[in-house]
Enzyme design. Sequence first.
Site, PDB file in Angstrom:
ATOM      1  N   LYS A  44      -7.556  10.985  15.567  1.00 16.64           N
ATOM      2  CA  LYS A  44      -7.999  11.131  14.009  1.00 16.64           C
ATOM      3  C   LYS A  44      -7.410  10.318  13.342  1.00 16.64           C
ATOM      4  O   LYS A  44      -6.237  10.127  13.661  1.00 16.64           O
ATOM      5  CB  LYS A  44      -8.131  12.798  13.520  1.00 16.64           C
ATOM      6  CG  LYS A  44      -8.367  12.627  12.149  1.00 16.64           C
ATOM      7  CD  LYS A  44      -9.707  12.468  11.899  1.00 16.64           C
ATOM      8  CE  LYS A  44     -10.099  12.659  10.304  1.00 16.64           C
ATOM      9  NZ  LYS A  44     -11.485  12.127   9.941  1.00 16.64           N
ATOM     10  N   CYS A 127     -12.096   4.271   5.160  1.00 15.18           N
ATOM     11  CA  CYS A 127     -12.650   5.853   4.764  1.00 15.18           C
ATOM     12  C   CYS A 127     -13.149   5.909   3.397  1.00 15.18           C
ATOM     13  O   CYS A 127     -12.463   5.598   2.392  1.00 15.18           O
ATOM     14  CB  CYS A 127     -11.312   6.804   4.906  1.00 15.18           C
ATOM     15  SG  CYS A 127     -11.958   8.115   4.485  1.00 15.18           S
TER      16      CYS A 127
END
Length: 308
Positions: A44, A127
């Site tokens: 992640k 992101c």
Amino acid sequence: MDLSITIAGVRFPSCIMNASGALCVTREELLALGRSHIGAIVTKSMTVEPRDGNPEPRYYGFPGGSINSMGLPNLGYKAYAALIPELKAMGNPVIASVAGLCEDDFLTIAATINAAKPDLIEVNLSCPNIPGKPQIGYDAEASERLLKRVRKVITVPMGVKLPPYFDPAHHTIMGDVIGRCGVDFLNLINSVGNGLVVDPDREEAVIKPKGGFGGLGGTIIKPVALANVRAFWKIFEGRIPIIGTGGVVNGVDAFEHVLCGASAVQIGTVLVEEGLGVFARLEGELVAQLRKKGYTKLEDFRGKLKEL
Ligand code: SIN
């Protein structure tokens, strides 16, 4: 049939791996990935501090795709630095995905993670889900400044995960940036940011954060992903390896990514929806597609998309 690949000198036993974000936050999830039929373990995207992420519901799957606004839930970089040796000992390459809430965060994280020696580091400039924080990859100057700074502290192969671009002018601008920053590989694309999926019966958005806005993934974004893979493959004439991410839900999707220039593919939505068994399915389907076309390895057709 050989589906192994090499990116920046690192050999991957298979060209199919998880996308950062999908089933790769906790130690248990990462170990389970390592035990599955996978080309690499991708962590992640990590931040300096551990994060719970955005309020739930923050992921929604629907026919054709998904929307998410996870908000970078992760254990914090120190936990991943401690985990990397254990993950590497499982035998497959480890890609550490590095994010940050400001430029200096990337530097802090990169230094410690680099010292933990993952096989590769992926710098996530894309992101879309942190309220008030625009995607760095849409700011060419900020991207260049950041990449030049992290390049100085990263000694393992360094890649960049970019957001989708929708205009050739932006491919050119970012291609120039990438060319000046010593980037060893590209990951294209992150989710298509800030979509909105509506439940018409309930007359409401399907996820909670950001008024329902979130990153789109899955089959609906495949043409955007393929276009970005193709555009950057052509800009660099195949010299910078590309991981194609976006819309891979079967072996033919993976084949199309490679045809457009990808060396490997990552999967997100389909991994979340189907679980770890998806890797063996996709590999079997990709092998079947190669057999059907008379190919024995990925190099036989990588980048060889015919243009009419
Ligand atoms: C998220 O955690 O919100 C997704 C991360 C990303 O898209 O880079």
